[in-house]
Design a protein around this motif. Structure first.
Motif, PDB file in Angstrom:
ATOM      1  N   TRP A  44      73.303 120.284 -64.636  1.00 30.18           N
ATOM      2  CA  TRP A  44      73.228 120.453 -65.950  1.00 30.18           C
ATOM      3  C   TRP A  44      72.862 121.922 -66.472  1.00 30.18           C
ATOM      4  O   TRP A  44      73.371 122.496 -67.364  1.00 30.18           O
ATOM      5  CB  TRP A  44      72.222 119.371 -66.560  1.00 30.18           C
ATOM      6  CG  TRP A  44      72.721 118.278 -66.734  1.00 30.18           C
ATOM      7  CD1 TRP A  44      73.812 117.693 -66.688  1.00 30.18           C
ATOM      8  CD2 TRP A  44      71.718 117.011 -66.817  1.00 30.18           C
ATOM      9  NE1 TRP A  44      73.997 116.070 -66.915  1.00 30.18           N
ATOM     10  CE2 TRP A  44      72.565 115.835 -66.989  1.00 30.18           C
ATOM     11  CE3 TRP A  44      70.515 116.941 -66.870  1.00 30.18           C
ATOM     12  CZ2 TRP A  44      72.129 114.434 -67.004  1.00 30.18           C
ATOM     13  CZ3 TRP A  44      70.167 115.477 -66.806  1.00 30.18           C
ATOM     14  CH2 TRP A  44      70.743 114.551 -67.003  1.00 30.18           C
ATOM     15  N   ASN A  46      73.580 124.612 -64.941  1.00 27.16           N
ATOM     16  CA  ASN A  46      74.506 125.526 -64.758  1.00 27.16           C
ATOM     17  C   ASN A  46      76.011 125.309 -65.834  1.00 27.16           C
ATOM     18  O   ASN A  46      76.940 126.064 -65.637  1.00 27.16           O
ATOM     19  CB  ASN A  46      75.199 125.443 -63.324  1.00 27.16           C
ATOM     20  CG  ASN A  46      74.259 126.192 -62.533  1.00 27.16           C
ATOM     21  OD1 ASN A  46      73.613 127.042 -62.698  1.00 27.16           O
ATOM     22  ND2 ASN A  46      74.056 125.625 -61.313  1.00 27.16           N
ATOM     23  N   SER A  47      75.439 124.224 -66.679  1.00 27.26           N
ATOM     24  CA  SER A  47      76.863 124.047 -67.464  1.00 27.26           C
ATOM     25  C   SER A  47      76.127 124.351 -68.770  1.00 27.26           C
ATOM     26  O   SER A  47      75.325 124.007 -69.421  1.00 27.26           O
ATOM     27  CB  SER A  47      76.997 122.651 -67.307  1.00 27.26           C
ATOM     28  OG  SER A  47      77.584 121.929 -68.842  1.00 27.26           O
ATOM     29  N   HIS A  50      75.392 121.577 -71.534  1.00 28.10           N
ATOM     30  CA  HIS A  50      74.275 120.657 -70.956  1.00 28.10           C
ATOM     31  C   HIS A  50      72.954 121.455 -71.148  1.00 28.10           C
ATOM     32  O   HIS A  50      71.962 121.069 -71.529  1.00 28.10           O
ATOM     33  CB  HIS A  50      74.518 120.286 -69.753  1.00 28.10           C
ATOM     34  CG  HIS A  50      75.716 119.199 -69.520  1.00 28.10           C
ATOM     35  ND1 HIS A  50      76.716 119.873 -69.338  1.00 28.10           N
ATOM     36  CD2 HIS A  50      75.728 117.945 -69.724  1.00 28.10           C
ATOM     37  CE1 HIS A  50      77.634 118.551 -69.283  1.00 28.10           C
ATOM     38  NE2 HIS A  50      77.029 117.558 -69.876  1.00 28.10           N
TER      39      HIS A  50
END
Length: 87
Positions: A44, A46-47, A50
């Protein structure tokens, strides 16, 4: 979600969000029971979408749920993060 065999942000179950002025949700699902929740959180972070939910300063309350069950006949785990701000 597992009990109803679906994965997504929308549900037929009605939830009352009237006490909240701002809400957010992150979802993750994986098949099997071996993945650690820490790897979900790293994913999350790394997104970008998110990460925004997790770090948004408007959110003051939150909770995490982990469920084990079956999805389309296979062992599965879901991880859900709900965050919000009371009115």
């Amino acid at each position: 979600m597992l009990a109803r065999n679906y994965f997504g942000h929308l549900s037929r179950i009605r939830a009352s969000w009237s006490r909240w002025s701002w809400v957010g949700e992150n979802l993750a699902m994986y098949y099997g029971w071996g993945t650690r929740v820490g790897s979900i959180v790293r994913g999350w972070l790394n997104s970008a979408p998110h990460r925004r939910v997790m770090l948004d300063p408007r959110f003051r309350s939150g909770g995490v749920g982990v469920a084990h069950g079956r999805m389309v006949g296979r062992r599965a785990t879901t991880v859900t993060l709900h965050v919000g701000k009371h009115r």
